[in-house]
Design a protein around this motif. Sequence first.
Motif, mmCIF file in Angstrom:
data_model
loop_
_atom_site.group_PDB
_atom_site.id
_atom_site.type_symbol
_atom_site.label_atom_id
_atom_site.label_comp_id
_atom_site.label_asym_id
_atom_site.label_seq_id
_atom_site.Cartn_x
_atom_site.Cartn_y
_atom_site.Cartn_z
ATOM 1 N N ARG A 184 73.510 30.202 -20.598
ATOM 2 C CA ARG A 184 72.891 30.133 -21.924
ATOM 3 C C ARG A 184 73.455 31.234 -22.807
ATOM 4 N NH1 ARG A 184 67.040 33.033 -22.158
ATOM 5 N NH2 ARG A 184 67.652 33.025 -24.358
ATOM 6 N N GLU A 185 73.509 30.961 -24.085
ATOM 7 C CA GLU A 185 73.938 31.942 -25.069
ATOM 8 C C GLU A 185 72.984 31.866 -26.265
ATOM 9 O OE1 GLU A 185 78.036 31.518 -26.122
ATOM 10 O OE2 GLU A 185 78.747 31.591 -24.036
ATOM 11 N N THR A 186 72.809 32.983 -26.937
ATOM 12 C CA THR A 186 71.979 33.037 -28.136
ATOM 13 C C THR A 186 72.867 33.273 -29.342
ATOM 14 O OG1 THR A 186 70.095 33.942 -26.899
ATOM 15 C CG2 THR A 186 70.070 34.214 -29.292
ATOM 16 N N VAL A 187 72.727 32.420 -30.343
ATOM 17 C CA VAL A 187 73.462 32.565 -31.602
ATOM 18 C C VAL A 187 72.458 33.053 -32.650
ATOM 19 C CG1 VAL A 187 74.850 31.405 -33.362
ATOM 20 C CG2 VAL A 187 74.994 30.678 -30.964
ATOM 21 N N VAL A 197 71.773 28.124 -26.917
ATOM 22 C CA VAL A 197 72.739 27.124 -26.479
ATOM 23 C C VAL A 197 72.779 27.124 -24.958
ATOM 24 C CG1 VAL A 197 75.098 26.263 -26.626
ATOM 25 C CG2 VAL A 197 74.123 27.536 -28.546
ATOM 26 N N VAL A 198 72.497 25.973 -24.376
ATOM 27 C CA VAL A 198 72.624 25.782 -22.934
ATOM 28 C C VAL A 198 73.989 25.150 -22.691
ATOM 29 C CG1 VAL A 198 71.711 24.584 -20.917
ATOM 30 C CG2 VAL A 198 70.146 25.537 -22.614
ATOM 31 N N LEU A 199 74.777 25.745 -21.797
ATOM 32 C CA LEU A 199 76.123 25.273 -21.507
ATOM 33 C C LEU A 199 76.267 25.034 -20.010
ATOM 34 C CD1 LEU A 199 76.404 28.258 -23.281
ATOM 35 C CD2 LEU A 199 78.471 27.060 -23.930
ATOM 36 N N GLY A 200 77.197 24.181 -19.628
ATOM 37 C CA GLY A 200 77.428 23.969 -18.214
ATOM 38 C C GLY A 200 78.512 22.950 -17.958
ATOM 39 N N ASP A 201 79.029 22.961 -16.740
ATOM 40 C CA ASP A 201 80.033 21.978 -16.342
ATOM 41 C C ASP A 201 79.416 20.610 -16.077
ATOM 42 O OD1 ASP A 201 82.119 23.820 -16.479
ATOM 43 O OD2 ASP A 201 81.799 24.501 -14.418
ATOM 44 N N SER A 202 78.113 20.561 -15.882
ATOM 45 C CA SER A 202 77.433 19.299 -15.627
ATOM 46 C C SER A 202 77.649 18.323 -16.780
ATOM 47 C CB SER A 202 75.924 19.538 -15.442
ATOM 48 O OG SER A 202 75.220 18.310 -15.455
ATOM 49 N N PHE A 203 77.880 17.058 -16.435
ATOM 50 C CA PHE A 203 78.044 16.021 -17.446
ATOM 51 C C PHE A 203 76.711 15.677 -18.101
ATOM 52 C CE2 PHE A 203 82.199 15.927 -16.120
ATOM 53 C CZ PHE A 203 82.939 14.831 -16.523
ATOM 54 N N ALA A 229 61.144 21.008 -32.399
ATOM 55 C CA ALA A 229 62.326 21.863 -32.330
ATOM 56 C C ALA A 229 63.497 21.186 -33.030
ATOM 57 C CB ALA A 229 62.690 22.145 -30.877
ATOM 58 N N LEU A 230 64.459 21.994 -33.441
ATOM 59 C CA LEU A 230 65.751 21.500 -33.890
ATOM 60 C C LEU A 230 66.660 21.411 -32.677
ATOM 61 C CD1 LEU A 230 66.284 23.788 -37.023
ATOM 62 C CD2 LEU A 230 65.220 21.510 -36.952
ATOM 63 N N VAL A 231 67.432 20.343 -32.580
ATOM 64 C CA VAL A 231 68.337 20.192 -31.439
ATOM 65 C C VAL A 231 69.679 19.648 -31.909
ATOM 66 C CG1 VAL A 231 66.513 19.836 -29.728
ATOM 67 C CG2 VAL A 231 67.495 17.864 -30.913
ATOM 68 N N ALA A 232 70.710 19.962 -31.130
ATOM 69 C CA ALA A 232 72.047 19.419 -31.372
ATOM 70 C C ALA A 232 72.726 19.210 -30.034
ATOM 71 C CB ALA A 232 72.872 20.360 -32.252
ATOM 72 N N MET A 233 73.449 18.112 -29.910
ATOM 73 C CA MET A 233 74.193 17.779 -28.698
ATOM 74 C C MET A 233 75.625 17.427 -29.095
ATOM 75 S SD MET A 233 71.082 16.175 -29.140
ATOM 76 C CE MET A 233 71.401 14.431 -29.176
ATOM 77 N N PRO A 234 76.456 18.410 -29.440
ATOM 78 C CA PRO A 234 77.803 18.088 -29.927
ATOM 79 C C PRO A 234 78.637 17.318 -28.913
ATOM 80 C CG PRO A 234 77.263 20.412 -30.273
ATOM 81 C CD PRO A 234 76.211 19.858 -29.385
ATOM 82 N N PHE A 235 78.601 17.775 -27.658
ATOM 83 C CA PHE A 235 79.335 17.078 -26.609
ATOM 84 C C PHE A 235 78.614 17.308 -25.289
ATOM 85 C CE2 PHE A 235 81.023 21.299 -26.726
ATOM 86 C CZ PHE A 235 81.551 21.603 -25.484
ATOM 87 N N ARG A 236 79.077 16.659 -24.252
ATOM 88 C CA ARG A 236 78.298 16.519 -23.023
ATOM 89 C C ARG A 236 77.974 17.838 -22.333
ATOM 90 N NH1 ARG A 236 83.418 13.481 -20.385
ATOM 91 N NH2 ARG A 236 84.660 15.307 -19.800
ATOM 92 N N HIS A 237 78.702 18.907 -22.633
ATOM 93 C CA HIS A 237 78.494 20.176 -21.937
ATOM 94 C C HIS A 237 77.704 21.196 -22.756
ATOM 95 C CE1 HIS A 237 81.130 18.759 -18.799
ATOM 96 N NE2 HIS A 237 82.109 18.576 -19.662
ATOM 97 N N GLN A 238 77.093 20.783 -23.871
ATOM 98 C CA GLN A 238 76.343 21.715 -24.714
ATOM 99 C C GLN A 238 75.053 21.082 -25.224
ATOM 100 O OE1 GLN A 238 78.478 23.218 -28.088
ATOM 101 N NE2 GLN A 238 79.476 24.851 -26.963
ATOM 102 N N LEU A 239 73.986 21.883 -25.197
ATOM 103 C CA LEU A 239 72.725 21.511 -25.836
ATOM 104 C C LEU A 239 72.214 22.738 -26.582
ATOM 105 C CD1 LEU A 239 70.187 19.747 -26.314
ATOM 106 C CD2 LEU A 239 69.287 20.644 -24.153
ATOM 107 N N ALA A 240 72.010 22.615 -27.884
ATOM 108 C CA ALA A 240 71.497 23.715 -28.700
ATOM 109 C C ALA A 240 70.088 23.375 -29.161
ATOM 110 C CB ALA A 240 72.400 23.952 -29.906
ATOM 111 N N PHE A 241 69.228 24.403 -29.214
ATOM 112 C CA PHE A 241 67.868 24.153 -29.696
ATOM 113 C C PHE A 241 67.283 25.387 -30.366
ATOM 114 C CE2 PHE A 241 67.123 25.791 -25.385
ATOM 115 C CZ PHE A 241 66.086 26.699 -25.592
#
Length: 318
Positions: A184-187, A197-203, A229-241
């Motif tokens: 996870r990272e905080t922006v 932002v939750v990140l990972g190699d998981s599909f 909540a606000l959410v974004a899923m740009p691509f399969r390896h990222q979830l932002a909230f």
Amino acid sequence: MGFFRRGPRRDGRDTPRDPAFSFFSVDEGALFRGQVREAFAEHGLEVTVYVDVVTDSSGRQFGLGNLAAVCHNDDRGPRVWGELARQHAGMVLRTMDGPSALDTLPPDQIRAQLYPRVISAEGLDPQTFAYARSVAPGLYEVLALDLPESVMMLTDEALEPLGEVARLRERALRNLRELPVEKRETVKDADGMRFEVVLGDSFYTASRVLALDSVVQRVTGRQIGLDGALVAMPFRHQLAFHVIRDTTMIPTLNAMASFAASGFEDTPGAISPYVYWWRGGTLTQLSEEDEDGEGLRIVVGDDFEALLERLVAQDPPR
């Protein structure tokens, strides 16, 4: 996995661009396709290379979009494209030439490896995925079988012997909730803008939006309130909230809209360039392209506008 790339020198954007993959120059596209042809040949398969697919003599097609994006995003540059292509060709051929996991795995193991996956409507055949559930405009949830080297999206025909779709989905969601948070990272900035932002190699990292309540609890230690909540899923390896609690949501909404659009571009497994309002499991789209296609704009409905007005009345932004 980070937000910014720095790597070996690549052709500048002022050079002629590849007709299928604009993140490549014409020369880079030619190099990429040459590496792909060689990779399949090393695995004993001669293919005909087209701009975005390759085909073999039996008519099988292998799309190049995800592999091209993987190569583009690899910080090591063109020197590793050959190895990436060989790995990809090997995985694809082992999956296609070997026995189907649906025929070799017992039903209990299939259910244990079942996950829901959020995908773009682009390329989804409604005739073979009639069960697919719409989660937002242009986004659908399908069930996928997680395998050691690949992910198999399951069609209506594949699901039929496994039981009722509703029960299979319940099991898949339970499996999704049990996945670990890889990273996870905080922006944030000094003006109060902040999102996780939750990140990972998981599909299935981005697909965890389907179980957002459990992700937020695990990452922040707090529950999502009634405002959602606000959410974004740009691509399969990222979830932002960003959990909505006060007027910091306003600058965060704009930042997340830019984040989603940037993360969506030129990435493997792209899902959506937009930001959404999650409330009680329902997704409402909040950003979209400008009419001229040159930028983004925020578009809100009556319910979200009422939320904004209430938050501003309670806590006027500085």
